[in-house]
Design a protein around this motif. Structure first.
Motif, PDB file in Angstrom:
ATOM      1  N   LYS A  55     -43.349  23.809  10.329  1.00  0.00           N
ATOM      2  CA  LYS A  55     -42.573  22.577  10.430  1.00  0.00           C
ATOM      3  C   LYS A  55     -41.107  22.934  10.605  1.00  0.00           C
ATOM      4  O   LYS A  55     -40.586  23.816   9.953  1.00  0.00           O
ATOM      5  CB  LYS A  55     -42.750  21.736   9.165  1.00  0.00           C
ATOM      6  CG  LYS A  55     -44.187  21.410   8.854  1.00  0.00           C
ATOM      7  CD  LYS A  55     -44.490  20.000   9.190  1.00  0.00           C
ATOM      8  CE  LYS A  55     -45.882  19.646   8.700  1.00  0.00           C
ATOM      9  NZ  LYS A  55     -46.757  19.206   9.678  1.00  0.00           N
ATOM     10  N   HIS A  56     -40.442  22.249  11.525  1.00  0.00           N
ATOM     11  CA  HIS A  56     -39.019  22.435  11.756  1.00  0.00           C
ATOM     12  C   HIS A  56     -38.300  21.199  11.239  1.00  0.00           C
ATOM     13  O   HIS A  56     -38.717  20.078  11.519  1.00  0.00           O
ATOM     14  CB  HIS A  56     -38.723  22.616  13.246  1.00  0.00           C
ATOM     15  CG  HIS A  56     -39.452  23.766  13.852  1.00  0.00           C
ATOM     16  ND1 HIS A  56     -39.181  25.073  13.532  1.00  0.00           N
ATOM     17  CD2 HIS A  56     -40.448  23.812  14.764  1.00  0.00           C
ATOM     18  CE1 HIS A  56     -39.976  25.865  14.214  1.00  0.00           C
ATOM     19  NE2 HIS A  56     -40.758  25.129  14.957  1.00  0.00           N
ATOM     20  N   ALA A  57     -37.233  21.404  10.464  1.00  0.00           N
ATOM     21  CA  ALA A  57     -36.473  20.283   9.923  1.00  0.00           C
ATOM     22  C   ALA A  57     -36.081  19.347  11.058  1.00  0.00           C
ATOM     23  O   ALA A  57     -36.421  18.182  11.070  1.00  0.00           O
ATOM     24  CB  ALA A  57     -35.249  20.777   9.176  1.00  0.00           C
ATOM     25  N   GLN A  58     -35.360  19.865  12.022  1.00  0.00           N
ATOM     26  CA  GLN A  58     -35.012  19.095  13.201  1.00  0.00           C
ATOM     27  C   GLN A  58     -34.619  20.077  14.292  1.00  0.00           C
ATOM     28  O   GLN A  58     -33.768  20.937  14.081  1.00  0.00           O
ATOM     29  CB  GLN A  58     -33.868  18.135  12.915  1.00  0.00           C
ATOM     30  CG  GLN A  58     -33.535  17.279  14.094  1.00  0.00           C
ATOM     31  CD  GLN A  58     -32.539  16.196  13.764  1.00  0.00           C
ATOM     32  OE1 GLN A  58     -32.104  16.061  12.630  1.00  0.00           O
ATOM     33  NE2 GLN A  58     -32.176  15.430  14.746  1.00  0.00           N
ATOM     34  N   LEU A  59     -35.249  19.926  15.429  1.00  0.00           N
ATOM     35  CA  LEU A  59     -34.936  20.815  16.540  1.00  0.00           C
ATOM     36  C   LEU A  59     -33.634  20.380  17.194  1.00  0.00           C
ATOM     37  O   LEU A  59     -33.386  19.189  17.348  1.00  0.00           O
ATOM     38  CB  LEU A  59     -36.062  20.785  17.573  1.00  0.00           C
ATOM     39  CG  LEU A  59     -37.401  21.320  17.115  1.00  0.00           C
ATOM     40  CD1 LEU A  59     -38.449  21.109  18.195  1.00  0.00           C
ATOM     41  CD2 LEU A  59     -37.294  22.786  16.767  1.00  0.00           C
ATOM     42  N   PRO A  60     -32.831  21.350  17.612  1.00  0.00           N
ATOM     43  CA  PRO A  60     -31.605  20.982  18.322  1.00  0.00           C
ATOM     44  C   PRO A  60     -31.955  20.492  19.725  1.00  0.00           C
ATOM     45  O   PRO A  60     -33.001  20.845  20.268  1.00  0.00           O
ATOM     46  CB  PRO A  60     -30.821  22.296  18.377  1.00  0.00           C
ATOM     47  CG  PRO A  60     -31.836  23.363  18.235  1.00  0.00           C
ATOM     48  CD  PRO A  60     -32.951  22.784  17.420  1.00  0.00           C
ATOM     49  N   PRO A  61     -31.091  19.693  20.329  1.00  0.00           N
ATOM     50  CA  PRO A  61     -31.335  19.289  21.713  1.00  0.00           C
ATOM     51  C   PRO A  61     -31.298  20.505  22.641  1.00  0.00           C
ATOM     52  O   PRO A  61     -30.574  21.477  22.383  1.00  0.00           O
ATOM     53  CB  PRO A  61     -30.174  18.346  22.032  1.00  0.00           C
ATOM     54  CG  PRO A  61     -29.585  17.962  20.711  1.00  0.00           C
ATOM     55  CD  PRO A  61     -29.906  19.073  19.770  1.00  0.00           C
ATOM     56  N   ALA A  62     -32.080  20.455  23.711  1.00  0.00           N
ATOM     57  CA  ALA A  62     -32.069  21.538  24.707  1.00  0.00           C
ATOM     58  C   ALA A  62     -30.644  21.743  25.198  1.00  0.00           C
ATOM     59  O   ALA A  62     -29.908  20.779  25.430  1.00  0.00           O
ATOM     60  CB  ALA A  62     -32.993  21.199  25.863  1.00  0.00           C
ATOM     61  N   GLY A  63     -30.255  23.009  25.321  1.00  0.00           N
ATOM     62  CA  GLY A  63     -28.913  23.340  25.786  1.00  0.00           C
ATOM     63  C   GLY A  63     -27.915  23.605  24.680  1.00  0.00           C
ATOM     64  O   GLY A  63     -26.829  24.121  24.937  1.00  0.00           O
ATOM     65  N   THR A  64     -28.272  23.270  23.436  1.00  0.00           N
ATOM     66  CA  THR A  64     -27.380  23.526  22.311  1.00  0.00           C
ATOM     67  C   THR A  64     -27.186  25.026  22.145  1.00  0.00           C
ATOM     68  O   THR A  64     -28.150  25.789  22.176  1.00  0.00           O
ATOM     69  CB  THR A  64     -27.965  22.939  21.004  1.00  0.00           C
ATOM     70  OG1 THR A  64     -28.146  21.538  21.173  1.00  0.00           O
ATOM     71  CG2 THR A  64     -27.060  23.203  19.816  1.00  0.00           C
ATOM     72  N   LEU A  65     -25.946  25.453  21.972  1.00  0.00           N
ATOM     73  CA  LEU A  65     -25.679  26.881  21.784  1.00  0.00           C
ATOM     74  C   LEU A  65     -25.985  27.277  20.346  1.00  0.00           C
ATOM     75  O   LEU A  65     -25.503  26.658  19.395  1.00  0.00           O
ATOM     76  CB  LEU A  65     -24.236  27.208  22.137  1.00  0.00           C
ATOM     77  CG  LEU A  65     -23.873  27.058  23.615  1.00  0.00           C
ATOM     78  CD1 LEU A  65     -22.435  27.495  23.856  1.00  0.00           C
ATOM     79  CD2 LEU A  65     -24.807  27.849  24.501  1.00  0.00           C
ATOM     80  N   MET A  66     -26.800  28.331  20.222  1.00  0.00           N
ATOM     81  CA  MET A  66     -27.256  28.809  18.929  1.00  0.00           C
ATOM     82  C   MET A  66     -26.964  30.305  18.822  1.00  0.00           C
ATOM     83  O   MET A  66     -26.864  30.996  19.837  1.00  0.00           O
ATOM     84  CB  MET A  66     -28.763  28.572  18.784  1.00  0.00           C
ATOM     85  CG  MET A  66     -29.239  27.150  19.079  1.00  0.00           C
ATOM     86  SD  MET A  66     -28.606  25.922  17.941  1.00  0.00           S
ATOM     87  CE  MET A  66     -29.600  26.253  16.507  1.00  0.00           C
ATOM     88  N   ALA A  67     -26.827  30.803  17.592  1.00  0.00           N
ATOM     89  CA  ALA A  67     -26.611  32.224  17.336  1.00  0.00           C
ATOM     90  C   ALA A  67     -27.887  32.803  16.724  1.00  0.00           C
ATOM     91  O   ALA A  67     -28.478  32.207  15.837  1.00  0.00           O
ATOM     92  CB  ALA A  67     -25.434  32.432  16.402  1.00  0.00           C
ATOM     93  N   ASP A  68     -28.283  33.968  17.209  1.00  0.00           N
ATOM     94  CA  ASP A  68     -29.491  34.650  16.750  1.00  0.00           C
ATOM     95  C   ASP A  68     -29.074  35.842  15.890  1.00  0.00           C
ATOM     96  O   ASP A  68     -28.628  36.865  16.407  1.00  0.00           O
ATOM     97  CB  ASP A  68     -30.308  35.101  17.959  1.00  0.00           C
ATOM     98  CG  ASP A  68     -31.605  35.800  17.596  1.00  0.00           C
ATOM     99  OD1 ASP A  68     -31.846  36.040  16.393  1.00  0.00           O
ATOM    100  OD2 ASP A  68     -32.372  36.113  18.523  1.00  0.00           O
TER     101      ASP A  68
END
Length: 79
Positions: A5-18
């Motif tokens: 389960k994911h709390a809330q997925l970010p919208p496509a295109g959102t910049l994320m850090a890995d």
């Protein structure tokens, strides 16, 4: 395997850090099984990461990633 389960997925295109890749910045592309798919700013091969290693990019990280891409584009290194 239990469904993740994911709390809330970010919208496509959102910049994320890995964090598993030295805080590499990528655009969120979607979910692939238990992984999140990210793509480098400006294009390139996607990579998959464990959601626990992903966080929203900071303002400075977003600015740096976009500036690096625009600089490379102006030099003709990317299209």
């Amino acid at each position: 395997m239990p469904e993740q389960k994911h709390a809330q997925l970010p919208p496509a295109g959102t910049l994320m850090a890995d964090s598993s890749r030295n805080d590499r910045i990528g655009e969120f592309r979607g979910v692939s099984g238990p992984y999140w798919s990210l793509r480098p700013v400006g294009g390139g091969p996607e990579w998959e990461a464990v959601p626990e290693h992903i966080r929203p990019a900071t303002r400075d990280e977003r600015l740096h990633a976009r500036t690096a891409y625009e600089n490379a584009r102006s030099r003709g290194e990317v299209t």
